[in-house]
Design a protein around this motif. Structure first.
Motif, PDB file in Angstrom:
ATOM      1  N   GLN A   2       0.843  -1.199   0.000  1.00  0.00           N
ATOM      2  CA  GLN A   2       0.000   0.000   0.000  1.00  0.00           C
ATOM      3  C   GLN A   2       0.883   1.255   0.000  1.00  0.00           C
ATOM      4  O   GLN A   2       1.930   1.257   0.643  1.00  0.00           O
ATOM      5  N   PRO A   3       0.481   2.328  -0.707  1.00  0.00           N
ATOM      6  CA  PRO A   3       1.250   3.578  -0.561  1.00  0.00           C
ATOM      7  C   PRO A   3       1.100   4.103   0.866  1.00  0.00           C
ATOM      8  O   PRO A   3       0.086   3.872   1.519  1.00  0.00           O
ATOM      9  N   LYS A   4       2.126   4.817   1.326  1.00  0.00           N
ATOM     10  CA  LYS A   4       2.050   5.359   2.686  1.00  0.00           C
ATOM     11  C   LYS A   4       1.029   6.491   2.743  1.00  0.00           C
ATOM     12  O   LYS A   4       0.825   7.195   1.751  1.00  0.00           O
ATOM     13  N   MET A   5       0.448   6.674   3.924  1.00  0.00           N
ATOM     14  CA  MET A   5      -0.513   7.757   4.124  1.00  0.00           C
ATOM     15  C   MET A   5       0.240   9.033   4.532  1.00  0.00           C
ATOM     16  O   MET A   5       1.074   8.986   5.438  1.00  0.00           O
ATOM     17  N   GLU A   6      -0.065  10.136   3.870  1.00  0.00           N
ATOM     18  CA  GLU A   6       0.576  11.391   4.255  1.00  0.00           C
ATOM     19  C   GLU A   6      -0.007  11.874   5.581  1.00  0.00           C
ATOM     20  O   GLU A   6      -1.225  11.811   5.783  1.00  0.00           O
ATOM     21  N   VAL A   7       0.870  12.338   6.468  1.00  0.00           N
ATOM     22  CA  VAL A   7       0.409  12.833   7.766  1.00  0.00           C
ATOM     23  C   VAL A   7       1.080  14.161   8.080  1.00  0.00           C
ATOM     24  O   VAL A   7       2.099  14.527   7.464  1.00  0.00           O
ATOM     25  N   GLY A   8       0.509  14.880   9.048  1.00  0.00           N
ATOM     26  CA  GLY A   8       1.079  16.148   9.496  1.00  0.00           C
ATOM     27  C   GLY A   8       1.288  16.141  10.997  1.00  0.00           C
ATOM     28  O   GLY A   8       0.728  15.298  11.707  1.00  0.00           O
ATOM     29  N   VAL A   9       2.080  17.094  11.477  1.00  0.00           N
ATOM     30  CA  VAL A   9       2.270  17.270  12.920  1.00  0.00           C
ATOM     31  C   VAL A   9       2.054  18.743  13.253  1.00  0.00           C
ATOM     32  O   VAL A   9       2.750  19.617  12.714  1.00  0.00           O
ATOM     33  N   TRP A  29       3.693   2.914   7.594  1.00  0.00           N
ATOM     34  CA  TRP A  29       2.384   3.342   7.071  1.00  0.00           C
ATOM     35  C   TRP A  29       2.304   4.835   6.800  1.00  0.00           C
ATOM     36  O   TRP A  29       1.490   5.276   5.995  1.00  0.00           O
ATOM     37  N   PHE A  30       3.086   5.636   7.536  1.00  0.00           N
ATOM     38  CA  PHE A  30       2.906   7.088   7.522  1.00  0.00           C
ATOM     39  C   PHE A  30       4.105   7.802   6.907  1.00  0.00           C
ATOM     40  O   PHE A  30       5.252   7.422   7.143  1.00  0.00           O
ATOM     41  N   ASP A  31       3.792   8.872   6.180  1.00  0.00           N
ATOM     42  CA  ASP A  31       4.830   9.676   5.558  1.00  0.00           C
ATOM     43  C   ASP A  31       4.609  11.125   6.010  1.00  0.00           C
ATOM     44  O   ASP A  31       3.583  11.727   5.654  1.00  0.00           O
ATOM     45  N   LEU A  32       5.522  11.646   6.804  1.00  0.00           N
ATOM     46  CA  LEU A  32       5.350  13.001   7.333  1.00  0.00           C
ATOM     47  C   LEU A  32       5.625  14.026   6.245  1.00  0.00           C
ATOM     48  O   LEU A  32       6.758  14.163   5.781  1.00  0.00           O
ATOM     49  N   LYS A  33       4.569  14.745   5.856  1.00  0.00           N
ATOM     50  CA  LYS A  33       4.672  15.662   4.713  1.00  0.00           C
ATOM     51  C   LYS A  33       4.300  17.093   5.065  1.00  0.00           C
ATOM     52  O   LYS A  33       4.358  17.982   4.221  1.00  0.00           O
ATOM     53  N   TRP A  34       3.826  17.314   6.286  1.00  0.00           N
ATOM     54  CA  TRP A  34       3.287  18.631   6.635  1.00  0.00           C
ATOM     55  C   TRP A  34       3.639  18.918   8.095  1.00  0.00           C
ATOM     56  O   TRP A  34       3.447  18.049   8.958  1.00  0.00           O
ATOM     57  N   VAL A  35       4.177  20.081   8.366  1.00  0.00           N
ATOM     58  CA  VAL A  35       4.487  20.464   9.745  1.00  0.00           C
ATOM     59  C   VAL A  35       3.881  21.837  10.014  1.00  0.00           C
ATOM     60  O   VAL A  35       3.975  22.736   9.185  1.00  0.00           O
ATOM     61  N   PRO A  76      -2.673  17.279   5.618  1.00  0.00           N
ATOM     62  CA  PRO A  76      -3.207  15.937   5.343  1.00  0.00           C
ATOM     63  C   PRO A  76      -4.379  15.621   6.263  1.00  0.00           C
ATOM     64  O   PRO A  76      -4.596  16.288   7.277  1.00  0.00           O
ATOM     65  N   LYS A  77      -5.108  14.577   5.894  1.00  0.00           N
ATOM     66  CA  LYS A  77      -6.303  14.219   6.682  1.00  0.00           C
ATOM     67  C   LYS A  77      -5.920  13.865   8.126  1.00  0.00           C
ATOM     68  O   LYS A  77      -6.576  14.278   9.065  1.00  0.00           O
ATOM     69  N   LEU A  78      -4.828  13.131   8.300  1.00  0.00           N
ATOM     70  CA  LEU A  78      -4.404  12.746   9.657  1.00  0.00           C
ATOM     71  C   LEU A  78      -3.334  13.713  10.156  1.00  0.00           C
ATOM     72  O   LEU A  78      -2.274  13.858   9.539  1.00  0.00           O
ATOM     73  N   ALA A 335       0.732   8.300  20.616  1.00  0.00           N
ATOM     74  CA  ALA A 335      -0.199   8.864  19.637  1.00  0.00           C
ATOM     75  C   ALA A 335      -0.113   8.112  18.303  1.00  0.00           C
ATOM     76  O   ALA A 335      -1.136   7.869  17.650  1.00  0.00           O
ATOM     77  N   VAL A 336       1.100   7.740  17.902  1.00  0.00           N
ATOM     78  CA  VAL A 336       1.235   7.013  16.630  1.00  0.00           C
ATOM     79  C   VAL A 336       0.544   5.651  16.741  1.00  0.00           C
ATOM     80  O   VAL A 336      -0.172   5.222  15.825  1.00  0.00           O
ATOM     81  N   LEU A 337       0.717   4.975  17.867  1.00  0.00           N
ATOM     82  CA  LEU A 337       0.018   3.694  18.059  1.00  0.00           C
ATOM     83  C   LEU A 337      -1.506   3.901  18.068  1.00  0.00           C
ATOM     84  O   LEU A 337      -2.248   3.083  17.527  1.00  0.00           O
ATOM     85  N   ASN A 338      -1.960   5.005  18.652  1.00  0.00           N
ATOM     86  CA  ASN A 338      -3.403   5.302  18.605  1.00  0.00           C
ATOM     87  C   ASN A 338      -3.894   5.398  17.162  1.00  0.00           C
ATOM     88  O   ASN A 338      -4.949   4.863  16.812  1.00  0.00           O
ATOM     89  N   ALA A 339      -3.113   6.103  16.329  1.00  0.00           N
ATOM     90  CA  ALA A 339      -3.525   6.271  14.928  1.00  0.00           C
ATOM     91  C   ALA A 339      -3.530   4.920  14.205  1.00  0.00           C
ATOM     92  O   ALA A 339      -4.435   4.638  13.399  1.00  0.00           O
TER      93      ALA A 339
END
Ligand code: NAP
Length: 349
Positions: A2-9, A29-35, A76-78, A335-339
């Motif tokens: 699966q492609p990784k999901m883009e996430v932000g912090v 699973w996650f790719d940090l793309k937004w800060v 990103p959504k997450l 928090a990452v485990l929660n997601a």
């Protein structure tokens, strides 16, 4: 694959935000793309806006990201949130209202009656409160939270033995200075010293523990009826909260029952093989002088809780010591485990 999901912090430039950046680096699973951060930082490159204070270099893929305003729109959504508590209430709500999934480390929404306060091994069923939250608030998005760093350690240990019926618990913490952020406690105060006060920490431990170990039934959280008394202290340790715990049980229980329950504790994150889940979330150590923060806290990527020194308590029934990584299992890793749990529940579909 699966492609990784883009996430932000959100709050990515702060201490906890940096732990998110580090923990998410290389996540399967996650790719940090937004800060995001405050207007002091927005518009700058992450490397320029951030005084990197963690061991190892700032992850190269994040260093060049532009820090954004903490407003929903292009995020990103997450989004994970590590924002200053003075601003987290409104900003996290705005993101959830705009359809984002906000997985927060801040205290602001933890005790709200339709917000899950999650320790994925202990109360994954509390995610049932999310549809209620969305209905109550008219949100397309959602907010889920993780507990205070000292509460995570206690609730994982108690979660493993909850089936024996817990009436009362007294916990005394020896909390690391990294839990106070940066610059945190002045060196003149903490060197060769113990500070017997951490603002609001005892209240948080007492109420959050009851919510986490309680149930979600008929659309409402029902806190666990156990009484919890917390004594919280700051000690000159860099990472790792150590806690001594005395427990009174409603049922008769032996040392062998408890040790077996600690070591055999497995739950939904292990069954689903979530990427950040420790294989064994609670590890009982037989050595009489363990666990110790300097020797044990980094084991299992900081995601397990170590228990030791189980012995009879002359006042309650049993007493023991436990240790967990406050900035990993108690913050970013939590928090990452929660997601990951939320995704495995289909809450992002
Ligand atoms: P911090 O180092 O002071 O970082 C705060 C972050 O919030 C920074 O990124 C800051 O951005 C951002 N921020 C401040 N004002 C803002 C605004 N008006 N709009 C948007 N962003 C803003 O704090 P921290 O120690 O990382 O703590 C962050 C959160 O985690 C707090 O809620 C704290 O209670 C919680 N926490 C949890 C634990 C735990 O172990 N669970 C431990 C410590 C803290 P700038 O850099 O641009 O100012």
């Amino acid at each position: 694959m699966q492609p990784k999901m883009e996430v932000g912090v959100l709050g990515a430039t702060g201490m906890v935000g940096q732990h998110f950046v580090k923990f998410l680096n290389g996540h399967p699973w996650f790719d940090l793309k937004w800060v995001g951060a405050s207007d002091r930082s927005s518009g700058k490159a992450y490397r320029d806006a951030t005084s990197w204070r963690l061991e190892g270099a700032m992850p190269a893929g994040v260093a060049g990201l532009k820090v954004e305003d903490s407003k929903p729109g292009n995020a990103p959504k997450l989004v994970f949130s590590a924002m200053d508590a003075s601003v987290a209430t409104e900003i996290e709500r705005a993101f959830a209202e705009a359809g984002h999934i906000v997985v927060s480390n801040s205290r602001n929404h933890r005790m709200e009656p339709d917000v899950p306060l999650l320790v994925p091994e202990v109360n994954p069923d509390h995610l049932k409160s999310i549809p209620l939250q969305q209905k109550n608030r008219g949100w397309k998005g959602q907010i889920a939270t993780n507990p205070n760093c000292s509460t995570v350690v206690l609730t994982l240990a108690l979660g493993a033995i909850k089936q024996f019926g817990i009436n009362r618990t007294v916990v005394t913490t020896m909390q690391a200075i990294s839990g106070a952020g940066y610059p945190g406690v002045a060196s003149m105060d903490i060197n060769a010293n113990v500070i017997p006060f951490i603002g609001n920490e005892e209240e948080k431990m007492e109420t959050e523990t009851q919510k986490i170990l309680g149930d979600f039934v008929d659309g409402a959280f029902r806190p666990h009826p156990m009484k919890v008394s917390a004594h919280c202290n700051r000690v000159p340790v860099v990472d790792g909260h150590t806690e001594t715990v005395s427990v009174e049980f409603s049922n008769k229980v032996t040392a062998a029952d408890l040790i077996n329950a600690f070591n055999s504790y497995r739950s939904v994150p292990q069954e689903r093989n979530l990427p950040s889940a420790p294989k064994q979330p609670v590890i009982y150590m037989e050595e009489p002088n363990r666990p110790q923060p300097r020797r044990d806290v980094e084991r299992e990527r900081g995601m397990a809780v170590f228990v030791g020194r189980l012995r009879p308590c002359p006042v309650f029934d049993w007493k023991f010591i436990c240790l967990g990584h406050n900035t990993v299992r108690g913050a970013a890793g939590a928090a990452v485990l929660n997601a990951e749990l939320m995704i495995s529940e289909g809450l992002f579909d």
